[in-house]
Design an enzyme around this catalytic site. Structure first.
Site, PDB file in Angstrom:
ATOM      1  N   HIS A 106      37.927  37.182  31.250  1.00  0.00           N
ATOM      2  CA  HIS A 106      37.152  36.426  30.266  1.00  0.00           C
ATOM      3  C   HIS A 106      37.999  36.042  29.071  1.00  0.00           C
ATOM      4  O   HIS A 106      37.969  34.896  28.606  1.00  0.00           O
ATOM      5  CB  HIS A 106      35.949  37.254  29.808  1.00  0.00           C
ATOM      6  CG  HIS A 106      35.038  36.548  28.858  1.00  0.00           C
ATOM      7  ND1 HIS A 106      35.249  36.519  27.492  1.00  0.00           N
ATOM      8  CD2 HIS A 106      33.899  35.830  29.072  1.00  0.00           C
ATOM      9  CE1 HIS A 106      34.293  35.821  26.916  1.00  0.00           C
ATOM     10  NE2 HIS A 106      33.455  35.394  27.846  1.00  0.00           N
ATOM     11  N   CYS A 120      50.976  36.574  42.303  1.00  0.00           N
ATOM     12  CA  CYS A 120      50.313  37.336  41.245  1.00  0.00           C
ATOM     13  C   CYS A 120      50.630  38.824  41.266  1.00  0.00           C
ATOM     14  O   CYS A 120      50.362  39.524  40.288  1.00  0.00           O
ATOM     15  CB  CYS A 120      48.796  37.139  41.343  1.00  0.00           C
ATOM     16  SG  CYS A 120      48.264  35.439  41.034  1.00  0.00           S
ATOM     17  N   HIS A 178      52.606  43.592  53.280  1.00  0.00           N
ATOM     18  CA  HIS A 178      52.927  42.168  53.419  1.00  0.00           C
ATOM     19  C   HIS A 178      52.275  41.629  54.688  1.00  0.00           C
ATOM     20  O   HIS A 178      52.487  42.159  55.773  1.00  0.00           O
ATOM     21  CB  HIS A 178      54.441  41.978  53.495  1.00  0.00           C
ATOM     22  CG  HIS A 178      54.892  40.607  53.083  1.00  0.00           C
ATOM     23  ND1 HIS A 178      54.476  39.462  53.735  1.00  0.00           N
ATOM     24  CD2 HIS A 178      55.703  40.200  52.081  1.00  0.00           C
ATOM     25  CE1 HIS A 178      55.028  38.414  53.152  1.00  0.00           C
ATOM     26  NE2 HIS A 178      55.775  38.820  52.143  1.00  0.00           N
ATOM     27  N   HIS A 203      43.628  43.346  39.576  1.00  0.00           N
ATOM     28  CA  HIS A 203      44.171  42.040  39.195  1.00  0.00           C
ATOM     29  C   HIS A 203      43.032  41.088  38.848  1.00  0.00           C
ATOM     30  O   HIS A 203      42.143  40.835  39.674  1.00  0.00           O
ATOM     31  CB  HIS A 203      44.997  41.464  40.340  1.00  0.00           C
ATOM     32  CG  HIS A 203      45.326  40.016  40.174  1.00  0.00           C
ATOM     33  ND1 HIS A 203      46.017  39.531  39.078  1.00  0.00           N
ATOM     34  CD2 HIS A 203      45.059  38.931  40.950  1.00  0.00           C
ATOM     35  CE1 HIS A 203      46.150  38.226  39.191  1.00  0.00           C
ATOM     36  NE2 HIS A 203      45.582  37.842  40.315  1.00  0.00           N
ATOM     37  N   ASN A 240      43.338  34.160  34.322  1.00  0.00           N
ATOM     38  CA  ASN A 240      44.268  34.682  35.328  1.00  0.00           C
ATOM     39  C   ASN A 240      45.679  34.322  34.874  1.00  0.00           C
ATOM     40  O   ASN A 240      46.107  33.177  34.968  1.00  0.00           O
ATOM     41  CB  ASN A 240      43.965  34.057  36.693  1.00  0.00           C
ATOM     42  CG  ASN A 240      44.889  34.568  37.787  1.00  0.00           C
ATOM     43  OD1 ASN A 240      45.889  35.247  37.524  1.00  0.00           O
ATOM     44  ND2 ASN A 240      44.574  34.253  39.032  1.00  0.00           N
ATOM     45  N   HIS A 268      40.856  55.645  36.621  1.00  0.00           N
ATOM     46  CA  HIS A 268      40.800  54.271  36.124  1.00  0.00           C
ATOM     47  C   HIS A 268      41.313  53.304  37.182  1.00  0.00           C
ATOM     48  O   HIS A 268      42.242  53.624  37.936  1.00  0.00           O
ATOM     49  CB  HIS A 268      41.631  54.127  34.843  1.00  0.00           C
ATOM     50  CG  HIS A 268      41.313  55.159  33.806  1.00  0.00           C
ATOM     51  ND1 HIS A 268      40.197  55.098  33.009  1.00  0.00           N
ATOM     52  CD2 HIS A 268      41.978  56.292  33.450  1.00  0.00           C
ATOM     53  CE1 HIS A 268      40.176  56.138  32.201  1.00  0.00           C
ATOM     54  NE2 HIS A 268      41.251  56.874  32.438  1.00  0.00           N
TER      55      HIS A 268
END
Length: 450
Positions: free
Chosen positions: A358, A170, A249, A329, A362, A325
């Site tokens: 919403h 992602c 990582h 994710h 995802n 801001h």
């Protein structure tokens, strides 16, 4: 030759240091990365997953028993996802158990070409001028590659530098931008295109293992195309400037490595498994990342205070001093709330991620850009503002970056037709009205993730 007077040595040392500093500053001036525009994908209305269709898709899975049905429906109720997300065509048509390669390619073509057509039209940039192309799709690798499909469609020049990233999860779009930023160091006045999406159709899970059924409840069709440049002459047209990026990582940690993984279950069904170690891995990766990132964005005295109180303590953090801001994710309700709580963010700060989840679900690596689009549609983004993008992905990875807004942003985008209805006044999830009954075993498992 006469020796240099000893009293001049400090002067020469200072001059030499200034010379090195000037060289470093000039080199860094050539390492800029501007975003000219981006375009998010919105599927057609016939692919929307309303309450009724979601239930029908679940009930089609003959491998499930009563308890599995209840678990899935309760998970959807608790997910934070609304009724207007989009599914792949083969799932809508009932072909999720035996997807074809043609289904996968059609899904990719729809997203890639729709977003790129609109991106080139909006910016006026000729595809023939693109120097770098990066496509990231974690769960699909084709021959020829997806970058080749784009090169063929748009007749890209023969020396275009193309990269096809897979398996990055992602947070892949931030990885792709990092790759572009490094390539910009050796390619002057270049244009780069990044396309981030995911192959959902061939990877719909049809088995009955609960840790693998979760992905069907969360992941939806979507994606984004971005146009970047390092040409300072284009600065006046840019919407964002990349300020810094940190990639972390956790692949050496076995538990973190295994918490998000594509596997086959005992019946041979392939899917994406989410384990109970996900929250722990995400928290650890985010903490490590912010320890490197925060000194790059927070004012000096705030850093001193953080160090004094302990950087791991949310009481010591005040990110709003350096960042206006937060683009989190939209991986799930628990991800958004967990990140928000750990960073001491307000409901206003996490609202864009909640609403993106919403409305669009995802969408994997494309998710960040729906969150950014929400901020823009709400006219929150003003010139000089800083945006922190927080992405988490399989591997396990945490890739975060900070952008500076180059001008007040208010261009129409994927949210244009619905932004006035967000946040929704009616807070009750539509799934709750039909499937909001309680099952103790289901609720216990669901609460751990959501």
């Amino acid at each position: 030759m006469e020796a240099t007077p000893i009293h001049l040595l400090p002067l020469f040392a200072v001059l030499f240091a200034l010379f090195r500093l000037c060289k470093l500053l000039l080199r860094r001036r050539d390492q800029c990365c501007f975003m000219l525009d981006y375009e998010c994908y919105k599927a057609t209305e016939d692919r929307k997953l309303d309450t009724e269709l979601c239930a029908n898709i679940i009930l089609r899975n003959k491998n499930l028993g009563l308890e599995e049905y209840k678990f899935l429906l309760q998970t959807i109720v608790s997910s934070g996802i609304g009724e207007e997300t989009y599914a792949p065509t083969n799932v809508i048509m009932g072909r999720e158990e035996r997807p074809l390669l043609s289904d996968a390619l059609q899904e990719m073509d729809d997203i890639l070409f729709d977003t790129l057509d609109k991106l080139f039209a909006r910016t006026g940039i000729n595809p023939a001028d693109i120097d770098i192309l990066v496509v990231n799709v974690s769960l699909l690798s084709t021959v020829p590659s997806l970058t080749s499909r784009i090169a063929n469609r748009y007749r890209l020049k023969s020396d275009v530098k193309s990269f096809n990233l897979s398996g990055m999860g992602c947070s892949a779009s931030v990885v792709a931008i990092d790759l572009v930023q490094h390539l910009f160091k050796s390619h002057k006045k270049a244009f780069a295109v990044v396309v981030s999406t995911e192959s959902m159709g061939p990877n719909w899970y049809c088995g009955k293992e609960r840790s693998m059924m979760l992905s069907n409840c969360l992941f939806r069709s979507g994606g984004c195309a971005m146009l970047l440049t390092n040409d300072r002459g284009m600065r006046h047209r840019a919407i964002l400037k990349l300020k810094c990026m940190v990639r972390t990582h956790m692949g050496s940690d076995q538990e973190a490595y295994e918490c998000c993984m594509q596997v086959e279950d005992e019946l041979g069904y392939r899917g994406f498994r989410l384990t109970k170690g996900l929250k722990k891995a995400a928290a650890k990766a985010l903490t490590k990342n912010l320890m490197v990132l925060l000194p790059k964005v927070l004012p000096f005295w705030d850093l001193i205070r953080c160090w004094y109180r302990g950087i791991a303590s949310s009481a010591g953090l005040n990110l709003n001093k350096g960042i206006q801001h937060f683009c989190i994710h939209p991986g799930g309700r628990a991800v958004i709330e967990g990140v928000g709580k750990s960073l001491g963010l307000s409901e206003h700060d996490i609202e864009p991620a909640r609403m993106a989840l919403h409305r669009f679900g995802n969408t994997s690596a494309g998710g960040l850009w729906y969150v950014l689009g929400y901020m823009e549609a709400k006219k929150r983004l003003k010139k000089g503002d800083k945006i922190l993008m927080i992405s988490l992905g399989a591997g396990f990875k945490c890739n975060n970056c900070v952008w500076e807004v180059m001008r007040d942003l208010k261009d129409p985008n994927v949210w244009e037709d619905c932004i006035d209805s967000y946040p929704p006044k009616k807070q009750l999830n539509p799934f709750t009205e039909k499937y909001g009954w309680i099952n103790d075993e289901s609720v216990s498992f669901v609460r751990h993730y959501f």
